[in-house]
Design a protein around this motif. Structure first.
Motif, short mmCIF file in Angstrom:
data_model
loop_
_atom_site.label_atom_id
_atom_site.label_comp_id
_atom_site.label_asym_id
_atom_site.label_seq_id
_atom_site.Cartn_x
_atom_site.Cartn_y
_atom_site.Cartn_z
N CYS A 240 4.23 -2.26 13.79
CA CYS A 240 5.23 -3.30 13.49
C CYS A 240 4.92 -4.10 12.23
O CYS A 240 5.83 -4.70 11.65
CB CYS A 240 5.36 -4.26 14.67
SG CYS A 240 5.88 -3.49 16.21
N THR B 89 2.41 -0.83 8.85
CA THR B 89 3.18 0.30 8.31
C THR B 89 4.40 -0.13 7.50
O THR B 89 4.60 0.34 6.37
CB THR B 89 3.59 1.24 9.45
OG1 THR B 89 2.43 1.68 10.15
CG2 THR B 89 4.35 2.45 8.92
N PRO B 90 5.28 -1.05 8.02
CA PRO B 90 6.40 -1.49 7.19
C PRO B 90 5.95 -2.17 5.89
O PRO B 90 6.59 -1.99 4.84
CB PRO B 90 7.15 -2.48 8.09
CG PRO B 90 6.78 -2.10 9.47
CD PRO B 90 5.37 -1.63 9.39
N SER B 91 4.88 -2.93 5.93
CA SER B 91 4.40 -3.59 4.71
C SER B 91 3.92 -2.58 3.68
O SER B 91 4.21 -2.70 2.49
CB SER B 91 3.26 -4.56 5.05
OG SER B 91 3.70 -5.55 5.97
N ILE C 288 4.95 0.56 3.50
CA ILE C 288 6.15 1.26 3.02
C ILE C 288 6.87 0.43 1.95
O ILE C 288 7.28 0.96 0.90
CB ILE C 288 7.09 1.57 4.20
CG1 ILE C 288 6.44 2.61 5.12
CG2 ILE C 288 8.43 2.08 3.70
CD1 ILE C 288 7.23 2.87 6.40
N MET C 289 7.02 -0.88 2.20
CA MET C 289 7.69 -1.73 1.21
C MET C 289 6.87 -1.86 -0.06
O MET C 289 7.42 -1.96 -1.15
CB MET C 289 7.95 -3.11 1.83
CG MET C 289 8.92 -3.11 2.99
SD MET C 289 10.49 -2.31 2.61
CE MET C 289 11.11 -3.38 1.31
N TYR D 255 7.61 1.17 -1.91
CA TYR D 255 9.00 1.10 -2.41
C TYR D 255 9.10 0.22 -3.65
O TYR D 255 9.68 0.63 -4.67
CB TYR D 255 9.92 0.57 -1.31
CG TYR D 255 11.28 0.15 -1.81
CD1 TYR D 255 12.23 1.08 -2.22
CD2 TYR D 255 11.61 -1.21 -1.87
CE1 TYR D 255 13.46 0.68 -2.68
CE2 TYR D 255 12.85 -1.61 -2.33
CZ TYR D 255 13.77 -0.66 -2.74
OH TYR D 255 14.98 -1.07 -3.21
N ALA E 96 5.68 -7.58 -1.10
CA ALA E 96 5.09 -6.94 0.08
C ALA E 96 4.27 -7.94 0.90
O ALA E 96 4.26 -7.89 2.13
CB ALA E 96 4.22 -5.77 -0.35
N ILE F 49 6.67 -9.97 2.98
CA ILE F 49 7.13 -9.18 4.13
C ILE F 49 6.04 -9.08 5.18
O ILE F 49 6.29 -9.18 6.39
CB ILE F 49 7.59 -7.79 3.64
CG1 ILE F 49 8.84 -7.92 2.78
CG2 ILE F 49 7.85 -6.86 4.82
CD1 ILE F 49 9.29 -6.62 2.15
N LEU G 30 6.48 -10.39 8.98
CA LEU G 30 6.31 -9.50 10.15
C LEU G 30 5.14 -9.93 11.01
O LEU G 30 5.19 -9.81 12.25
CB LEU G 30 6.11 -8.07 9.66
CG LEU G 30 7.31 -7.42 8.96
CD1 LEU G 30 6.93 -6.03 8.46
CD2 LEU G 30 8.51 -7.34 9.89
N TRP H 66 5.48 -10.69 14.87
CA TRP H 66 4.66 -9.91 15.80
C TRP H 66 3.77 -10.82 16.64
O TRP H 66 3.62 -10.62 17.85
CB TRP H 66 3.82 -8.92 15.00
CG TRP H 66 2.81 -8.16 15.82
CD1 TRP H 66 3.04 -7.09 16.63
CD2 TRP H 66 1.41 -8.44 15.91
NE1 TRP H 66 1.88 -6.67 17.22
CE2 TRP H 66 0.85 -7.49 16.78
CE3 TRP H 66 0.58 -9.40 15.32
CZ2 TRP H 66 -0.51 -7.47 17.08
CZ3 TRP H 66 -0.77 -9.37 15.61
CH2 TRP H 66 -1.30 -8.42 16.48
#
Length: 440
Positions: A81, A84-86, A88-89, A92, A413, A416, A420, A424
């Motif tokens: 949660c 991984t999203p951090s 990925i961003m 990106y 990032a 973000i 998150l 979380w």
């Protein structure tokens, strides 16, 4: 698979003695409390290994899972949660996101300055008359800055700079990444929301300076779009100012027409009064009557002097005295009639006519003054019609950015990640509180 060996009673007794001795080790040479605790734990683990030499690896892993399974689940949820999203961003923003160029402009609205140094204000017919007696004051340009701010955030600004075609040209081309690109075929609400994200406006409440920031994906389009928005804002202010001036001219013209009608009515009443009373000016008539009374009074004094002189000389009753007395009687009657016509209470008395005439004359003078003021206001409004009164002053013109300000991979990032992480953490606390309440 290894088997678990049975321990004898002697071994279990020795194990208990070792544990008790380790707890009661209080000699002067004993380590400090923290070191003593670590020493005790080490000895205990060694004893347990000696006591349970046949424990299998599978049983050890089961014990570890039973004792720390919740911690493993928490770590896996953190990876899924938050981490991984951090990551990925971060990839990106670093590898895929398109560069965003920002062009900034600062502008404000100012009133035109008259030759005498006063700020010009749009005047109407009635307000100009109030201005003549000092009751009218000019307004501030703070509202004009707020008008520009609302305009730049509205759909009208989108339409004025080119509408859907302009947005497609700037924000919908293959050079922009898929997540940042605008779908120009979307409905107007979607286009408007995208516009408000890319064009931001703020106003300083103290200085009334408006700051415009335009974000596009190329430096040329950023400065070009900012220049078009500044030109559209100036056109809006000019249109509002011209409408005010045209409205002022129309109101001034209406005021002139009303004042002309009032003046004509007042003069018509004076003419009717003159025709009805067969006199041009009661004031002049009063002066003439007063002059006649004065002349008759002088003649009366002269005749009375003749009669008194004859009586004093002893020649009273002369044939000419009767004629003089007759003249004196006629003059007295004329004086009485003239004084009655001058100051009597009848409707035809000069004093009554003079009162009505003065009221009519005062109304005429007032209507004439209103007409002069309205005419002056009309001329001023006509003079200001072709002269601009409000100006959009560009303090900082839009300039072409040399480098992209966005994206900022680490900062974005990190933001973000923090967001998150907070979400979380809150969810984990809620889940833990629910478990505690269930176990209780």
């Amino acid at each position: 698979m290894d088997s678990v060996t049975e321990s004898t009673p002697e071994e279990r007794t020795n194990l208990g003695d070792k544990i008790r001795l380790s707890r009661l080790d209080c000699s002067p040479t004993a380590p400090r409390p923290i070191a003593r605790t670590a020493h005790y734990v080490t000895q205990s683990m060694g004893v347990l290994r000696a006591y349970l030499p046949g424990m299998t690896r599978r049983e050890s892993s089961k014990a570890a899972v039973s004792s720390g399974g919740s911690g493993g689940l928490l770590f896996r949820s953190f990876l899924l949660c938050v981490a991984t999203p951090s990551i990925i961003m971060l990839f990106y923003y670093t590898l895929w996101a398109s560069d965003v160029y920002v062009s900034e402009a600062k502008l404000t609205v100012r009133e035109a300055i008259e030759p005498d140094g006063r700020a010009s204000t749009t005047s109407t017919g009635a307000s100009s008359i109030m201005a003549k007696i000092g009751l009218n004051k000019g307004g501030s340009t703070a509202q004009d800055s707020m008008i520009i701010q609302d305009y730049l955030k509205s759909r009208s600004a989108v339409l004025d700079v080119g509408g859907r075609a302009k947005l497609a040209e700037v924000y919908d081309h293959p050079g922009i990444d898929w997540f940042s690109r605008l779908d120009s075929s979307s409905d107007i609400e979607t286009l408007w929301s995208y516009w408000k994200e890319r064009v931001t406006v703020s106003v300083d409440g103290l200085s009334n300076i408006l700051t415009l920031r335009v974000r596009t994906f190329s430096s040329d389009s950023s400065v070009a779009l900012a220049q078009e928005l500044v030109a559209s804002s100036e056109a809006l202010i000019n249109n509002i100012s011209r409408r005010n001036r045209e409205d002022a001219l129309r109101r001034a013209n209406s005021e002139v027409e009303r004042s002309i009608a009032a003046l004509a009515e007042a003069r018509s009443q004076i003419l009717s009064f003159q025709q009805r009373n067969k006199t041009i000016d009661p004031v002049q008539s009063a002066k003439q009557v007063a002059s006649l009374v004065s002349a008759l009074s002088l003649k009366k004094i002269e005749l009375e002097s003749q009669l008194v002189a004859g009586e004093l000389s002893g020649v009273k009753g002369r044939p000419g005295d009767r004629y003089v007395q007759t003249q004196l009687d006629v003059i007295n009657q004329q004086i009485v009639d003239l004084e009655s016509a001058l100051t009597g209470n009848s409707a035809g008395a000069v004093s009554t006519l003079l009162k009505d005439f003065e009221i009519l004359k005062l109304r005429e003078q007032f209507a004439e003054q209103i007409y002069m003021l309205a005419r002056t206001s009309f001329e001023e409004a006509r003079r200001k019609l072709d002269r601009q009164q409000l100006y959009v002053v560009v303090i900082v013109p839009p300039m072409e950015p040399e480098e992209a300000l966005y994206p900022r991979p680490l900062i974005d990032a990190g933001v973000i990640f923090l967001g998150l992480l907070i979400i979380w953490g809150v969810i984990c606390l809620l889940v833990a509180s629910v478990r505690d309440s269930n176990t209780a």
